[in-house]
Design an enzyme around this catalytic site. Structure first.
Site, PDB file in Angstrom:
ATOM      1  N   LEU A  43       0.880  -1.160   0.000  1.00  0.00           N
ATOM      2  CA  LEU A  43       0.000   0.000   0.000  1.00  0.00           C
ATOM      3  C   LEU A  43       0.919   1.211   0.000  1.00  0.00           C
ATOM      4  CD1 LEU A  43      -3.037   0.622   0.081  1.00  0.00           C
ATOM      5  CD2 LEU A  43      -2.908   0.630   2.560  1.00  0.00           C
ATOM      6  N   ASP A  44       0.774   2.071  -1.002  1.00  0.00           N
ATOM      7  CA  ASP A  44       1.671   3.208  -1.155  1.00  0.00           C
ATOM      8  C   ASP A  44       1.718   4.068   0.106  1.00  0.00           C
ATOM      9  OD1 ASP A  44       2.299   2.566  -3.811  1.00  0.00           O
ATOM     10  OD2 ASP A  44       0.526   3.632  -4.527  1.00  0.00           O
ATOM     11  N   THR A  45       2.819   4.762   0.287  1.00  0.00           N
ATOM     12  CA  THR A  45       3.011   5.625   1.448  1.00  0.00           C
ATOM     13  C   THR A  45       1.902   6.664   1.555  1.00  0.00           C
ATOM     14  OG1 THR A  45       5.389   5.307   1.243  1.00  0.00           O
ATOM     15  CG2 THR A  45       4.664   7.144   2.598  1.00  0.00           C
TER      16      THR A  45
END
Length: 180
Positions: A43-45
């Protein structure tokens, strides 16, 4: 077997070790002190929401590997108000630089009762926004953001709400629950 549902806050790296270069950011180790578990997918930052962690390699592969086509549902706050043509384009699949996406399940939704984001999404008086629910069955890099941008409605805030049968229901930001 451990299966952890973690509500990943905005600006937290989806790994246990910090990056050697770049800004200092929180990592999973700042929230989860369970040995031997690893994220099933990423899950992207700059995205929030449901991250599954497990110590079972087969389950991790079933969740993360695109060939299993496990459904992932996102709540996306998008710029503007997508019309039916834009929503239909997402439903059919859109062409991105790395190929065409699979069809998505998409609908406009009322503003969800979510926690405030820190920092908040920048508010602009002259630009409307709305929320959509989008379910995909693959996992190209930054796929939901690129899909909404491709139909003219960039994502402002992205929250993964559900993966397969597991949801964020009852899991507050920065907390986790073991359901294994």
């Amino acid at each position: 077997m451990a299966l952890i549902l973690f509500n990943k806050p905005f600006n937290v790296l989806c790994q246990f070790t910090p990056e050697s270069n770049g800004p200092e950011r929180a990592t999973l180790k700042d929230y989860i002190a369970v040995p031997g578990v690893y994220p099933a997918g990423r899950l992207d930052t700059d995205s929030e929401g449901l991250l599954l962690l497990t110590d079972d390699g087969r389950l991790q592969a079933r969740i993360a590997d695109p060939r299993f086509k496990m459904a992932k549902t996102y709540l996306a706050q998008v710029e503007g108000e997508p019309d039916e043509a834009a929503l239909d384009a997402l439903r059919r699949g859109v062409t991105l630089k790395d190929g065409r996406t699979l069809p998505a399940e998409v609908e406009r939704i009322d503003d969800p009762a979510l926690w405030p984001r820190d920092p908040p999404v920048r508010f602009r008086k002259t630009v409307t926004d709305c929320w959509i629910s989008l379910t995909i069955r693959e996992g190209k890099n930054r796929q939901v953001r690129r899909m909404t941008a491709a139909v003219g409605h960039p994502t402002l805030r992205l929250v993964r709400w559900q993966v397969g049968e597991w949801t964020l229901d009852g899991v507050e930001p920065g907390t986790w629950r073991d359901v294994g």
